[in-house]
Design a protein around this motif. Structure first.
Motif, PDB file in Angstrom:
ATOM      1  N   GLY A 159      14.943 -24.305 -41.642  1.00 37.36           N
ATOM      2  CA  GLY A 159      14.128 -25.433 -42.077  1.00 37.36           C
ATOM      3  C   GLY A 159      14.566 -26.764 -41.490  1.00 37.36           C
ATOM      4  N   LEU A 160      15.166 -26.755 -40.275  1.00 36.69           N
ATOM      5  CA  LEU A 160      15.616 -27.959 -39.562  1.00 36.69           C
ATOM      6  C   LEU A 160      16.744 -28.673 -40.300  1.00 36.69           C
ATOM      7  N   SER A 161      17.494 -27.942 -41.104  1.00 36.96           N
ATOM      8  CA  SER A 161      18.622 -28.524 -41.828  1.00 36.96           C
ATOM      9  C   SER A 161      19.901 -28.309 -41.032  1.00 36.96           C
ATOM     10  N   ARG A 162      20.516 -29.414 -40.588  1.00 39.61           N
ATOM     11  CA  ARG A 162      21.766 -29.299 -39.826  1.00 39.61           C
ATOM     12  C   ARG A 162      22.873 -28.682 -40.675  1.00 39.61           C
ATOM     13  N   ARG A 163      22.875 -28.974 -41.987  1.00 38.38           N
ATOM     14  CA  ARG A 163      23.926 -28.433 -42.859  1.00 38.38           C
ATOM     15  C   ARG A 163      23.778 -26.911 -43.004  1.00 38.38           C
ATOM     16  N   HIS A 164      22.532 -26.473 -43.263  1.00 40.67           N
ATOM     17  CA  HIS A 164      22.321 -25.029 -43.384  1.00 40.67           C
ATOM     18  C   HIS A 164      22.651 -24.320 -42.075  1.00 40.67           C
ATOM     19  N   THR A 165      22.253 -24.923 -40.981  1.00 38.24           N
ATOM     20  CA  THR A 165      22.531 -24.323 -39.680  1.00 38.24           C
ATOM     21  C   THR A 165      24.031 -24.258 -39.421  1.00 38.24           C
ATOM     22  N   ALA A 166      24.724 -25.335 -39.725  1.00 34.68           N
ATOM     23  CA  ALA A 166      26.178 -25.347 -39.524  1.00 34.68           C
ATOM     24  C   ALA A 166      26.850 -24.280 -40.376  1.00 34.68           C
ATOM     25  N   ALA A 167      26.400 -24.154 -41.632  1.00 34.26           N
ATOM     26  CA  ALA A 167      26.997 -23.141 -42.518  1.00 34.26           C
ATOM     27  C   ALA A 167      26.698 -21.740 -42.001  1.00 34.26           C
ATOM     28  N   ALA A 168      25.474 -21.501 -41.536  1.00 32.53           N
ATOM     29  CA  ALA A 168      25.107 -20.177 -41.045  1.00 32.53           C
ATOM     30  C   ALA A 168      25.905 -19.781 -39.815  1.00 32.53           C
ATOM     31  N   LEU A 169      26.231 -20.770 -38.967  1.00 27.72           N
ATOM     32  CA  LEU A 169      26.957 -20.475 -37.728  1.00 27.72           C
ATOM     33  C   LEU A 169      28.458 -20.730 -37.837  1.00 27.72           C
ATOM     34  N   ALA A 170      28.885 -21.236 -39.015  1.00 22.13           N
ATOM     35  CA  ALA A 170      30.301 -21.544 -39.232  1.00 22.13           C
ATOM     36  C   ALA A 170      30.803 -22.549 -38.189  1.00 22.13           C
ATOM     37  N   VAL A 171      30.004 -23.617 -37.969  1.00 19.17           N
ATOM     38  CA  VAL A 171      30.410 -24.692 -37.061  1.00 19.17           C
ATOM     39  C   VAL A 171      30.239 -26.019 -37.799  1.00 19.17           C
ATOM     40  N   HIS A 172      30.727 -27.088 -37.189  1.00 17.59           N
ATOM     41  CA  HIS A 172      30.591 -28.413 -37.798  1.00 17.59           C
ATOM     42  C   HIS A 172      29.158 -28.914 -37.589  1.00 17.59           C
ATOM     43  N   ALA A 173      28.675 -29.731 -38.532  1.00 16.74           N
ATOM     44  CA  ALA A 173      27.323 -30.271 -38.421  1.00 16.74           C
ATOM     45  C   ALA A 173      27.156 -31.092 -37.149  1.00 16.74           C
ATOM     46  N   ASN A 174      28.220 -31.773 -36.717  1.00 16.90           N
ATOM     47  CA  ASN A 174      28.131 -32.555 -35.476  1.00 16.90           C
ATOM     48  C   ASN A 174      27.897 -31.648 -34.269  1.00 16.90           C
ATOM     49  N   THR A 175      28.421 -30.413 -34.347  1.00 14.82           N
ATOM     50  CA  THR A 175      28.204 -29.449 -33.261  1.00 14.82           C
ATOM     51  C   THR A 175      26.730 -29.074 -33.177  1.00 14.82           C
ATOM     52  N   VAL A 176      26.102 -28.946 -34.336  1.00 16.71           N
ATOM     53  CA  VAL A 176      24.666 -28.649 -34.360  1.00 16.71           C
ATOM     54  C   VAL A 176      23.894 -29.789 -33.695  1.00 16.71           C
ATOM     55  N   ASP A 177      24.245 -31.028 -34.047  1.00 14.33           N
ATOM     56  CA  ASP A 177      23.561 -32.179 -33.443  1.00 14.33           C
ATOM     57  C   ASP A 177      23.718 -32.190 -31.933  1.00 14.33           C
ATOM     58  N   TYR A 178      24.926 -31.912 -31.465  1.00 12.65           N
ATOM     59  CA  TYR A 178      25.203 -31.917 -30.023  1.00 12.65           C
ATOM     60  C   TYR A 178      24.353 -30.856 -29.316  1.00 12.65           C
ATOM     61  N   ARG A 179      24.331 -29.661 -29.899  1.00 12.31           N
ATOM     62  CA  ARG A 179      23.602 -28.568 -29.255  1.00 12.31           C
ATOM     63  C   ARG A 179      22.099 -28.838 -29.250  1.00 12.31           C
ATOM     64  N   MET A 180      21.560 -29.425 -30.318  1.00 12.99           N
ATOM     65  CA  MET A 180      20.131 -29.735 -30.329  1.00 12.99           C
ATOM     66  C   MET A 180      19.794 -30.805 -29.277  1.00 12.99           C
ATOM     67  N   ARG A 181      20.722 -31.734 -29.028  1.00 15.25           N
ATOM     68  CA  ARG A 181      20.508 -32.725 -27.960  1.00 15.25           C
ATOM     69  C   ARG A 181      20.483 -32.032 -26.605  1.00 15.25           C
ATOM     70  N   ARG A 182      21.367 -31.038 -26.433  1.00 15.19           N
ATOM     71  CA  ARG A 182      21.405 -30.303 -25.163  1.00 15.19           C
ATOM     72  C   ARG A 182      20.108 -29.510 -24.950  1.00 15.19           C
ATOM     73  N   VAL A 183      19.565 -28.952 -26.047  1.00 13.85           N
ATOM     74  CA  VAL A 183      18.288 -28.231 -25.950  1.00 13.85           C
ATOM     75  C   VAL A 183      17.200 -29.193 -25.468  1.00 13.85           C
ATOM     76  N   PHE A 184      17.196 -30.389 -26.026  1.00 12.89           N
ATOM     77  CA  PHE A 184      16.205 -31.402 -25.649  1.00 12.89           C
ATOM     78  C   PHE A 184      16.358 -31.779 -24.172  1.00 12.89           C
ATOM     79  N   GLU A 185      17.621 -31.981 -23.750  1.00  8.53           N
ATOM     80  CA  GLU A 185      17.879 -32.380 -22.373  1.00  8.53           C
ATOM     81  C   GLU A 185      17.426 -31.309 -21.380  1.00  8.53           C
TER      82      GLU A 185
END
Length: 410
Positions: A358-384
């Motif tokens: 549902g576009l939730s960085r927190r849920h995504t971070a918890a599901a992947l066991a990574v930091h929320a900032n990592t989710v933000d970084y990766r979504m920026r890379r997808v955009f780029e």
């Protein structure tokens, strides 16, 4: 028979020769045994009167007369002397009378005869009572073995024929063959509708258990599954299923089952087999079965690929994904939108989780066991890399469609 057995005095209880008393009492005993059976078991009341008071009564009378002969000759029953009992058991199996009801009749007959025979026994009869008791137990043992074997053999033959007929009907329905010929050959009836189910079944704990035969565990799982499928409408389900899944056609003799109730049924099925269960269903007339089976098989494959939770699905639940997975030039082009992420599994995995969460960085971070900032970084890379921004509502439909198209293309 030895000369000693021929000259042995007759066995006596309560001052009367046992063999002679049994023969003289056979008709009266038979009538009371039949009356007891009708009182004890409702199923005997449901049988035709001429069968209960005719054939079944004849078998009871024959048993009493036979045992009188055995007592007189002081010997065990021969297999040939139990032929009529075996034939009767086979006929009861063909009629669908339960085996326990068949055996109950023999136990009641021998039990009632024994009660009356030993009722007036005196202390000085003990030696003969012991001999007769041993003979009764041996006679009952031989009867039980002969009757059970004949009954089960007949049931096995019938079930083999029924299963062969069901397999033929299943094949004809799925292949869209001439159903009239199959119905005429097998004697089976067509249902007005069939609930077509495609199933994907996970492994259960038994199959994964150390030292446990996965084959045996898988068969146990399938037996439990078949029993539950048969209970959906009370009609035997036509199935081609192995431990990993398959197809079932559940006859619907009246109105098709309610979908919400079916979801509960699928939940119980999963609990019964102890494994994850993906099921896709559609209701079809006999002529519609081939298309329904093909469609439900595609839906099961689709929901498994999309990592949806186990459960029951139908076309209405996956309309968008189903349509986007259809072969077309647009599907390949949609999948190409994410081609820049090829070779970057961490970005693709994060994008899948981000959309599913549902576009939730927190849920995504918890599901992947990574930091929320990592989710933000990766979504920026997808955009780029793709030019599609997962955080932009305008880009989400194309991202979702591209994910579905990519999964459908493997």
């Amino acid at each position: 028979m030895t000369s000693d057995e021929r000259v042995a005095p007759p066995l006596r209880v309560a001052g009367r020769p046992v063999a002679q008393w049994l023969s003289a009492s056979a008709t009266d005993l038979t009538a009371r045994v039949i009356a007891r059976l009708v009182d004890d078991l409702p199923i005997y009341r449901s049988l035709p009167r001429e069968e209960v008071y005719g054939e079944i009564a004849d078998v009871v009378h024959r048993n009493i007369e036979l045992f009188a002969t055995l007592v007189f000759e002081r010997r065990a029953a021969r297999d040939s002397e139990l032929a009529e009992q075996r034939n009767s058991a086979a006929r009861r199996a063909e009629e669908g009378l339960p085996l326990d009801a068949v055996l109950h009749a023999y136990h009641v007959g021998i039990g009632m005869a024994s009660e009356e025979l030993f009722a007036g026994a005196r202390p000085d009869d003990m030696a003969d009572v012991q001999v007769v008791t041993v003979m009764i137990l041996d006679f009952l043992r031989r009867l039980t073995i002969a009757v059970s074997a004949a009954y089960l053999e007949e049931r096995q033959i019938m079930e083999s024929q029924e299963n062969s007929g069901r397999r033929s009907l299943m094949s004809a329905l799925v292949a869209g063959e001439d159903l009239d010929a199959v119905v005429h050959r097998t004697g089976l009836r067509l249902a007005p509708h069939y609930l077509a189910l495609s199933l994907a079944i996970g492994e259960n704990d038994d199959e994964r258990g150390f030292g446990v035969s996965a084959t045996v565990a898988g068969r146990r799982k399938l037996r439990r599954l078949q029993a539950e499928l048969d209970r959906i409408t009370g009609e035997p389900a036509l199935t081609v299923i192995d431990s990993g899944g398959g197809t079932a056609l559940v006859p619907c003799p009246s109105s098709p089952p309610d979908w919400e109730q079916l979801r509960e049924v699928v939940g119980r099925l999963a609990d019964t087999v102890g494994a994850d269960l993906y099921v896709a269903g559609a209701v079809a007339t006999p002529s519609e079965v081939p298309d329904a089976v093909a469609q439900t098989a595609e839906i099961v494959a689709l929901v498994e690929r999309s990592e949806r939770p186990p459960g029951l699905y139908r076309l209405a639940d996956v309309l968008l994904e189903y349509q986007l997975s259809r072969p077309s030039p647009a599907r390949a082009e949609l999948a190409k939108l994410l081609a820049p992420l090829a070779g970057k599994p961490e970005l693709m995995q994060t994008l899948e989780a981000y959309v599913a969460g549902g576009l939730s960085r927190r849920h995504t971070a918890a599901a992947l066991a990574v930091h929320a900032n990592t989710v933000d970084y990766r979504m920026r890379r997808v955009f780029e890399l793709t030019g599609l921004n997962p955080a932009d509502p305008a880009d989400l439909p194309r991202i979702g469609a591209a994910l579905v198209a990519r999964r459908s293309l493997g």
